[in-house]
Write an enzyme that holds these catalytic residues in place. Sequence first.
Site, PDB file in Angstrom:
ATOM      1  N   GLU A 259      18.595  27.780   2.428  1.00 39.25           N
ATOM      2  CA  GLU A 259      17.794  27.609   1.199  1.00 39.25           C
ATOM      3  C   GLU A 259      17.083  26.267   1.341  1.00 39.25           C
ATOM      4  O   GLU A 259      17.721  25.217   1.214  1.00 39.25           O
ATOM      5  CB  GLU A 259      18.705  27.610  -0.023  1.00 39.25           C
ATOM      6  CG  GLU A 259      19.621  28.819  -0.056  1.00 39.25           C
ATOM      7  CD  GLU A 259      20.564  28.814  -1.248  1.00 39.25           C
ATOM      8  OE1 GLU A 259      21.259  29.808  -1.420  1.00 39.25           O
ATOM      9  OE2 GLU A 259      20.596  27.813  -1.993  1.00 39.25           O
ATOM     10  N   CYS A 293      14.225  22.131  -6.358  1.00 41.05           N
ATOM     11  CA  CYS A 293      13.569  22.834  -5.240  1.00 41.05           C
ATOM     12  C   CYS A 293      12.370  23.634  -5.735  1.00 41.05           C
ATOM     13  O   CYS A 293      11.318  23.639  -5.117  1.00 41.05           O
ATOM     14  CB  CYS A 293      14.565  23.720  -4.501  1.00 41.05           C
ATOM     15  SG  CYS A 293      15.427  24.905  -5.554  1.00 41.05           S
TER      16      CYS A 293
HETATM   17  P1  NAD Z   1      18.454  17.175   3.675  1.00 47.83           P
HETATM   18  O1  NAD Z   1      17.976  18.277   4.524  1.00 47.83           O
HETATM   19  O2  NAD Z   1      18.072  15.792   4.036  1.00 47.83           O
HETATM   20  O3  NAD Z   1      20.057  17.177   3.626  1.00 47.83           O
HETATM   21  C1  NAD Z   1      20.783  18.303   3.181  1.00 47.83           C
HETATM   22  C2  NAD Z   1      22.204  18.220   3.695  1.00 47.83           C
HETATM   23  O4  NAD Z   1      22.224  18.398   5.107  1.00 47.83           O
HETATM   24  C3  NAD Z   1      22.864  16.877   3.441  1.00 47.83           C
HETATM   25  O5  NAD Z   1      24.192  17.107   3.066  1.00 47.83           O
HETATM   26  C4  NAD Z   1      22.771  16.198   4.798  1.00 47.83           C
HETATM   27  O6  NAD Z   1      23.757  15.196   4.978  1.00 47.83           O
HETATM   28  C5  NAD Z   1      23.005  17.365   5.722  1.00 47.83           C
HETATM   29  N1  NAD Z   1      22.526  17.197   7.092  1.00 47.83           N
HETATM   30  C6  NAD Z   1      21.554  16.364   7.552  1.00 47.83           C
HETATM   31  N2  NAD Z   1      21.378  16.547   8.886  1.00 47.83           N
HETATM   32  C7  NAD Z   1      22.232  17.526   9.272  1.00 47.83           C
HETATM   33  C8  NAD Z   1      22.501  18.183  10.510  1.00 47.83           C
HETATM   34  N3  NAD Z   1      21.844  17.867  11.630  1.00 47.83           N
HETATM   35  N4  NAD Z   1      23.437  19.148  10.542  1.00 47.83           N
HETATM   36  C9  NAD Z   1      24.093  19.513   9.416  1.00 47.83           C
HETATM   37  N5  NAD Z   1      23.893  18.921   8.204  1.00 47.83           N
HETATM   38  C10 NAD Z   1      22.963  17.937   8.139  1.00 47.83           C
HETATM   39  O7  NAD Z   1      18.013  17.538   2.189  1.00 47.83           O
HETATM   40  P2  NAD Z   1      18.208  16.661   0.867  1.00 47.83           P
HETATM   41  O8  NAD Z   1      17.254  15.522   0.908  1.00 47.83           O
HETATM   42  O9  NAD Z   1      19.655  16.402   0.665  1.00 47.83           O
HETATM   43  O10 NAD Z   1      17.767  17.713  -0.266  1.00 47.83           O
HETATM   44  C11 NAD Z   1      16.448  17.866  -0.699  1.00 47.83           C
HETATM   45  C12 NAD Z   1      15.840  19.110  -0.082  1.00 47.83           C
HETATM   46  O11 NAD Z   1      16.615  20.248  -0.413  1.00 47.83           O
HETATM   47  C13 NAD Z   1      14.439  19.404  -0.601  1.00 47.83           C
HETATM   48  O12 NAD Z   1      13.624  19.794   0.464  1.00 47.83           O
HETATM   49  C14 NAD Z   1      14.657  20.583  -1.550  1.00 47.83           C
HETATM   50  O13 NAD Z   1      13.518  21.398  -1.738  1.00 47.83           O
HETATM   51  C15 NAD Z   1      15.765  21.302  -0.858  1.00 47.83           C
HETATM   52  N6  NAD Z   1      16.479  22.194  -1.784  1.00 47.83           N
HETATM   53  C16 NAD Z   1      16.296  23.543  -1.659  1.00 47.83           C
HETATM   54  C17 NAD Z   1      16.914  24.413  -2.565  1.00 47.83           C
HETATM   55  C18 NAD Z   1      16.712  25.904  -2.463  1.00 47.83           C
HETATM   56  O14 NAD Z   1      17.441  26.637  -3.120  1.00 47.83           O
HETATM   57  N7  NAD Z   1      15.772  26.383  -1.682  1.00 47.83           N
HETATM   58  C19 NAD Z   1      17.719  23.889  -3.577  1.00 47.83           C
HETATM   59  C20 NAD Z   1      17.877  22.511  -3.667  1.00 47.83           C
HETATM   60  C21 NAD Z   1      17.256  21.663  -2.755  1.00 47.83           C
END
Ligand code: NAD
Length: 493
Positions: A259, A293
Amino acid sequence: MNADDIYTRVPTDMEDWLARLDLRMTIGGRDAPAGATGTVVHACTERPIARYPDADAGHVDAAVRVAAAAFPAWAATPWGERRACLERFADALRTQSDTLALIVAAEAGRPLRRAWGEVAFSADYVRMIAGQRLPDKAYRRAGLHAVLKHRPLGVVGAIAPWNGPVILAIAKIANALIAGDTLILRPSPFTPLSALYLGRMARDIFPAGVLNVITGDASVGAAMTTHPGIAKISFTGSTATGKRIAAAAAPTLKRLTLELGGNDAAIVLADADPAAVAETVYRISLENAGQFCAAIKRLYVHESLYDSVRDAIVRRAGAAVAGSCFRPETTMTPVQNRAQFDRVWSLFDDAVAGGGRVAVGGERHRGEGLFIPPTLVEGVGAGVRLVDEEQFGPVLPIIAFRDEAAAIAQANCGPYGLGGSIWTRDVDRGLALAERLDAGTGWVNQHGAFTAALPMPFAGESGIGMDYAEYGVAEHSQAMLINALLPSSADQR
Ligand code: NAD
């Protein structure tokens, strides 16, 4: 307890209160000690507010071991008993909603009332998903008995972002556990505290090992994505990280629900209601510092209605009250972390340098905290980063259009496909245009409206898979076809 009573329960020293909760990781139904710790920073002050356990690869292995050991018994537990456990978990979310809301407000920098609403929504979500049972599907042909069944999948690794620390964790937990899977939740290191609390709550409700919670930086999430003992990764976060996870999970061919980010457009036709547009834009794109999001991230307005929509948003944004998460009058809180804050300002600066005009907001906050005022930028279009990229912050571009087809084409530009909306008094026309959006959801006269009862598909680079309703449960199950040749037809051969 209700959303307003909770303001009377705000501890005088939040840091002490959080420390007294003594939150630990949950592995196999008990505390899992960690040698190292990380820091949680409160966005309103940018000061440290709590520490959390920083797991290592050994914790990931231990969590996978206990989750795998708990899997056969949990998978064999009758569906009704799994449902009853989840309903008790939903009850616990309700009874613990004040504590959880205070934790979320502290770690996410969210208005307390809104944090409370997230917990209440999460309790309803669990109850709704707990009632989902995937039916067998029979394929009838002469001489054949063929049935498609759904079986539990195994150990699920859940990786969550910071913008909805309870609901985005809860959605993964509910889908996996009702499907008969066991789960390891690893929340964002920006907002780990509510997940640790959820892990503690779960200990009295689920058998040991069914729900495990570990915290740590991106390396912990990365270790989960390559671990051979994990059958599926359920991830919510940015598109860039989603792509890294898909690559890391490929060698073990893990199932994936991704997501990801979005850059949702709203198209406001000439006959729309400007007040309704302004209210939704303010509520989902500006008030929560844009950290949703499926916020409207690009606003296209027919030229005949442009001034009235812009002016209605400017009035609404002008009434925002910025301040502490813990004061009832606050409606506007900061962006959650410094990296995101810098990114949003860089998109704003780039838009202004490219000729963008500020209709409201745009002033730098002088005091402490990561506050960005609700900001509307006009005079920009495709080719400007604020329009082309996901801002995930309270700075929104507003763009006038004359030709409906051109507006749809603009909305469909770019790699994302989370949602989009059409605003018009002519609902039939709105429905027809909504179908032309390249998006998982096309809304009419609303945007970002999710309920656990309706599916949430992801299109383009906004994700893979589907969540909510029965689809989230199906994504956490292994489909299996049982196909028998019946004796009578065997005899005839
Ligand atoms: P992010 O991708 O920076 O981090 C998300 C998670 O992934 C964090 O817990 C992070 O520590 C972890 N992570 C980072 N690198 C990783 C790796 N290599 N392997 C595994 N895990 C790793 O996102 P964010 O800044 O925390 O969240 C914001 C983003 O999330 C925005 O783009 C938003 O649109 C999206 N989002 C999408 C939805 C949806 O339902 N589509 C819902 C909420 C947020």
